[in-house]
Motif scaffolding. Structure first.
Motif, PDB file in Angstrom:
ATOM      1  N   ILE A   1       4.627   1.770  -9.787  1.00  0.00           N
ATOM      2  CA  ILE A   1       4.239   2.218  -8.443  1.00  0.00           C
ATOM      3  C   ILE A   1       2.898   1.597  -8.063  1.00  0.00           C
ATOM      4  O   ILE A   1       2.706   1.121  -6.937  1.00  0.00           O
ATOM      5  N   LYS A   2       1.976   1.561  -9.033  1.00  0.00           N
ATOM      6  CA  LYS A   2       0.663   0.948  -8.737  1.00  0.00           C
ATOM      7  C   LYS A   2       0.859  -0.511  -8.339  1.00  0.00           C
ATOM      8  O   LYS A   2       0.226  -1.002  -7.404  1.00  0.00           O
ATOM      9  N   ASN A   3       1.736  -1.209  -9.045  1.00  0.00           N
ATOM     10  CA  ASN A   3       1.982  -2.618  -8.718  1.00  0.00           C
ATOM     11  C   ASN A   3       2.588  -2.769  -7.327  1.00  0.00           C
ATOM     12  O   ASN A   3       2.236  -3.676  -6.573  1.00  0.00           O
ATOM     13  N   LEU A   4       3.496  -1.861  -6.974  1.00  0.00           N
ATOM     14  CA  LEU A   4       4.144  -1.945  -5.661  1.00  0.00           C
ATOM     15  C   LEU A   4       3.141  -1.679  -4.538  1.00  0.00           C
ATOM     16  O   LEU A   4       3.151  -2.352  -3.502  1.00  0.00           O
ATOM     17  N   VAL A   5       2.259  -0.715  -4.755  1.00  0.00           N
ATOM     18  CA  VAL A   5       1.245  -0.404  -3.744  1.00  0.00           C
ATOM     19  C   VAL A   5       0.341  -1.625  -3.532  1.00  0.00           C
ATOM     20  O   VAL A   5      -0.031  -1.966  -2.401  1.00  0.00           O
ATOM     21  N   GLN A   6       0.036  -2.316  -4.614  1.00  0.00           N
ATOM     22  CA  GLN A   6      -0.771  -3.539  -4.510  1.00  0.00           C
ATOM     23  C   GLN A   6      -0.052  -4.575  -3.634  1.00  0.00           C
ATOM     24  O   GLN A   6      -0.661  -5.209  -2.753  1.00  0.00           O
ATOM     25  N   ILE A   7       1.244  -4.715  -3.840  1.00  0.00           N
ATOM     26  CA  ILE A   7       2.024  -5.668  -3.032  1.00  0.00           C
ATOM     27  C   ILE A   7       1.983  -5.250  -1.560  1.00  0.00           C
ATOM     28  O   ILE A   7       1.815  -6.078  -0.654  1.00  0.00           O
TER      29      ILE A   7
END
Ligand code: EPZ
Length: 418
Positions: free
Chosen positions: A50-56
């Motif tokens: 989820i953290k990675n997706l928010v970064q995207i």
């Protein structure tokens, strides 16, 4: 490198809370892009994916604010890029949902081929077939998938394989298409239904999610809103299996018991006692586990994402269990790691023969992917002595605070950075 260090062999007791569903969240967050409004998503799991997706999302121009660990507000009106590069998406498989979401919003998308767990071929031909049927031109080169359409027009799409990702991606892209799209041979997983419910909350018109025929009547505009994600079926199942493997008694709280039926049936065959409440399942692990046979299937069958964990459990049973993997072509690569702990497993093609009871003893092992890592946790908790799981960040991709939750049940487990 993050490591989980477990001193196993203790029965676990107590209550563990399940977080929101990873695979629902990974679909619902990209779907937010379809609206030009502000959406608040609650019960998000606090995990790396989820953290990675928010970064995207932030790279695409969205404004994201966490009001607490599990609640995210996204203003999608400021999304101004249609491109997600390899550097951003390589860690998560579900980045493919950006294709459907950007295509649905802008008639255009450019996203690097997805990353994620490696268990053989992971084609996206059914996603592409759906986008093309809706009117998109597709080019795949230099590791990027490029989609462009004059406009998206609803149509009938028959999926050649039952694919969760293709079903959700087509649903997302078709939500704002002109006219009606029908997906036949659709996936029925709980996260397909959750994504459809979320899209409908934003103003979409989707009927039939949860059956194999989904009808999407396109609408011009979607609005922001608030939505709570369903509990994670696979996280819940992992803790149920851990209760059985440690001969413990664990109440797994915040679950939809219906989603757990296929696992509950198998644990009952293995002689666990299971009690169900409205939003919890209690598992009483027996002194002597009996073996059973398992075939992974699409929902409501036994989930492939619990296959590694049930194999670790079968290793502790009094006899031979056979597990057939029907979803992924190569999802047994991790068994050599389980063998280090003493599991007796033979793999032939898509079939694993698990001979129990094994005397498990702690060892150093490596988590090759998320669910295989969870299986090593199951075996490590059942084994006598110390198990050190290297590459534990794979496990954090899908399980929030697994060491804290297991410690709360009485496990001797800690995370270290070595
Ligand atoms: C989702 O992956 C999950 N991931 C996976 O969970 C899960 O294992 C899988 O569904 C099956 O339940 C996410 O939701 C992010 P599929 P997905 O498309 O959608 C074939 C985890 O551990 N196929 O349902 O990518 C494919 O090769 C992860 O949380 C095609 O042939 O899976 C596979 O054999 C790992 N062409 C089968 O269908 C396609 O275009 C099912 O794949 C798409 C899929």
């Amino acid at each position: 490198m993050e490591q989980l260090v477990i001193n196993g062999g203790k029965p676990l007791r107590g209550t563990v809370n399940v977080n929101g569903a990873k695979n629902a969240a990974l679909a619902i967050l990209p779907a937010v892009i379809l609206s030009e409004g502000i959406s608040t998503i609650d019960n998000l799991p606090g995990i790396e994916d989820i953290k990675n997706l928010v970064q995207i999302f932030e790279n695409l121009g969205a404004q994201c604010t966490f009001s607490d660990k599990h609640t995210l507000t996204i203003d999608a009106s400021t999304v101004n890029s249609r491109r997600a590069s390899y550097g951003a998406v390589k860690r998560i498989r579900a980045s493919y949902y950006l294709l459907g979401a950007l295509l649905g919003r802008f008639n255009e998308a450019e996203v690097a081929m997805p990353g994620g767990c490696n268990f053989g071929q992971r084609p996206i031909d059914q996603h592409i077939k759906g986008f093309m049927a809706l009117g998109a031109k597709v080019a795949i080169n230099h590791g990027m998938v490029r989609l462009k359409a004059e406009k998206l027009v609803g149509t009938n799409i028959y999926l050649d394989v039952v694919s969760v990702g293709a079903t959700i991606n087509i649903m997302i892209a078709a939500a704002r298409a002109e006219g009606t799209t029908i997906i036949e041979n659709a996936a029925k997983e709980p996260h397909v239904v959750d994504t459809a419910n979320f899209l409908n909350m934003m103003g979409a018109n989707i009927k039939g999610a949860g059956t194999d025929l989904i009808r999407i009547s396109g609408v011009n505009k979607l609005f922001g809103g608030s939505y709570t994600i369903i509990p994670d079926q696979i996280e819940a199942g992992t803790y149920m299996i851990i209760a059985a493997a440690t001969k413990g008694t664990v109440r797994v709280q915040n679950v939809i018991p219906k989603h757990m039926d296929s696992l509950t049936a198998k644990l009952t065959e293995m002689k666990c006692i299971i009690k169900e409440g409205e939003d919890y399942i209690e598992v009483f692990g027996p002194e002597r586990l009996m073996p059973t046979n398992v075939k992974t299937m699409v929902y409501p069958g036994f989930p492939t994402d619990l296959q590694p964990q049930i194999i670790a459990l079968l290793a502790c049973a009094q006899g031979t269990g056979i597990v057939t993997e029907n979803v992924w072509e190569n999802r047994f690569q991790y068994v050599n790691e389980l063998k280090r702990l003493g599991c007796n497993i033979t793999v032939e093609g898509r079939v694993a023969v698990v001979k129990g009871p094994a005397t498990l003893s702690g060892a150093e092992v490596h988590a090759p992917d998320l669910r295989a890592g969870a299986a090593l946790v199951v075996a490590g908790l059942a084994a006598k002595g110390t198990t050190t799981i290297m590459n534990a960040k794979q496990i954090n991709r899908g399980y929030e605070d697994i060491e804290g939750k297991l410690s709360g049940l009485g496990a001797d487990i800690r995370k270290i950075n070595a």
